[in-house]
Enzyme design. Structure first.
Site, PDB file in Angstrom:
ATOM      1  N   ARG A   1       0.859  -1.172   0.000  1.00  0.00           N
ATOM      2  CA  ARG A   1       0.000   0.000   0.000  1.00  0.00           C
ATOM      3  C   ARG A   1       0.902   1.231   0.000  1.00  0.00           C
ATOM      4  O   ARG A   1       1.936   1.257   0.666  1.00  0.00           O
ATOM      5  CB  ARG A   1      -0.938   0.014   1.216  1.00  0.00           C
ATOM      6  CG  ARG A   1      -2.084  -0.996   1.125  1.00  0.00           C
ATOM      7  CD  ARG A   1      -3.037  -0.639  -0.001  1.00  0.00           C
ATOM      8  NE  ARG A   1      -4.186  -1.518  -0.101  1.00  0.00           N
ATOM      9  CZ  ARG A   1      -4.253  -2.569  -0.916  1.00  0.00           C
ATOM     10  NH1 ARG A   1      -3.217  -2.885  -1.661  1.00  0.00           N
ATOM     11  NH2 ARG A   1      -5.360  -3.286  -0.979  1.00  0.00           N
TER      12      ARG A   1
ATOM     13  N   HIS B   1      -0.801  -0.196 -10.228  1.00  0.00           N
ATOM     14  CA  HIS B   1      -1.428  -1.120  -9.281  1.00  0.00           C
ATOM     15  C   HIS B   1      -1.814  -2.436  -9.959  1.00  0.00           C
ATOM     16  O   HIS B   1      -2.977  -2.863  -9.923  1.00  0.00           O
ATOM     17  CB  HIS B   1      -2.650  -0.481  -8.626  1.00  0.00           C
ATOM     18  CG  HIS B   1      -2.957  -1.064  -7.275  1.00  0.00           C
ATOM     19  ND1 HIS B   1      -3.364  -0.305  -6.213  1.00  0.00           N
ATOM     20  CD2 HIS B   1      -2.909  -2.332  -6.811  1.00  0.00           C
ATOM     21  CE1 HIS B   1      -3.584  -1.080  -5.155  1.00  0.00           C
ATOM     22  NE2 HIS B   1      -3.307  -2.329  -5.501  1.00  0.00           N
TER      23      HIS B   1
END
Length: 314
Positions: free
Chosen positions: A229, A277
């Site tokens: 993250r 991502h």
């Protein structure tokens, strides 16, 4: 007749339709519905829901929910939005996801290990120069986080000849992995690793874990891969470490704000690779079958699948 199970997501119409179809195929005895189609009088009848990044207040009308099953492995936003609700949250634990992540970790570790980032720069400079080769056994790779994804990735790296250190909140024991824990263990990993890979969940304890002080610990030739993250790494501290040659390079697939704003200096930074991502995308077929298996088991005897410990954040 069981109450309907709403699918509550931020998907576009195409994605929503696909997941509804897969879930209905896997759960033919359940009534799987698009949450957006339920009336306010129908929502309180639902005892469980399937979710993926639902809007902040999307679950408020489902007053009888006992638990929700996330289609994602990452659930920090869901935890934040349902704080103090008592709602049980089941995150996706998918062996296929771990395999895909370990493949990405190995790919980008080899990218750095074989100096592809340096050769790309040399090409742009029209610089024909070879770099001395380092054997994998002489390259230490540190993996931060030894959950399902981290453990799978660490083992894959070890299988490919790298010396692997792993760090986790609590001490673990994994064959062929040098397992560390605690503050001293974290410092040891950072100081000894040539390539540092972040696979930690985002919690109160891991927010900006890699700050300016910790990013100054690795050797100047060390590199960083963040596939966890964005907020686990202090972005400004990272940029400063790269600019001051405290770190040699960073491969980033996650960011504190996503999508990464066009104004971010990370896009054009000469020591950064930006990825959108994609290191471990959820595979719809696999994810839906796992969700279905957990729901079938729940219907059989009322036992909830393993759910998130809200005090830990995972």
């Amino acid at each position: 007749m069981n109450s309907p199970i709403p699918l509550i997501t931020n998907f576009n119409t195409r994605e929503q339709t696909r997941y509804l179809s897969l879930l209905r195929q896997s759960l033919p005895n359940e009534k799987i519905v698009d949450g957006a189609t339920l009336s306010d009088s129908e929502k309180p009848k639902c005892e469980l829901a399937i979710v993926a990044n639902p809007d902040k207040n999307a679950l408020a009308s489902y007053t009888s929910l006992k638990w929700v099953h996330s289609l994602w492995a990452g659930i920090e936003g869901l935890l934040r939005d349902t704080a103090n609700s008592g709602l049980k949250i089941v995150r996706l634990i998918d062996p296929t996801l771990a395999e895909v992540m370990s493949e990405s970790v190995l790919t980008w570790t080899l990218f750095l290990h074989r100096n592809m980032h340096i050769y790309a720069k040399q090409q742009s400079d029209r610089n024909w120069q070879s770099i001395a080769h380092c054997l994998a056994k002489n390259r230490t790779v540190g993996v931060l986080g030894l959950g399902e994804l981290g453990k799978s990735s660490a083992l894959r790296l070890a299988d490919n000849g790298f010396k692997v250190l792993g760090w986790s909140r609590t001490q673990q024991s994994i064959a062929n992995i040098g397992c560390l824990s605690g503050e001293s263990g974290l410092n040891t990993l950072l100081k000894q690793s040539h390539i540092i890979i972040c696979l930690l969940p985002l919690t109160k304890e891991t927010f900006h874990l890699l700050n300016a002080d910790r990013l100054s610990m690795p050797a100047q030739s060390s590199t960083l891969i963040n596939f966890s993250r964005g907020a686990v790494v202090d972005t400004q501290a990272l940029i400063s470490a790269l600019n001051k040659d405290k770190l040699a390079y960073a491969v980033l697939d996650v960011f504190e704000q996503e999508p990464l704003p066009p104004s971010s200096e990370l896009w054009m930074h000469p020591k950064v690779t930006v990825l959108p991502h994609i290191s471990a995308p959820t595979l719809p077929e696999s994810a839906c079958e796992i969700v279905a298996k957990n729901i079938r088991a729940y219907r059989q005897d009322g036992t909830l699948p393993s759910y998130v410990d809200i005090t830990k954040g995972y």
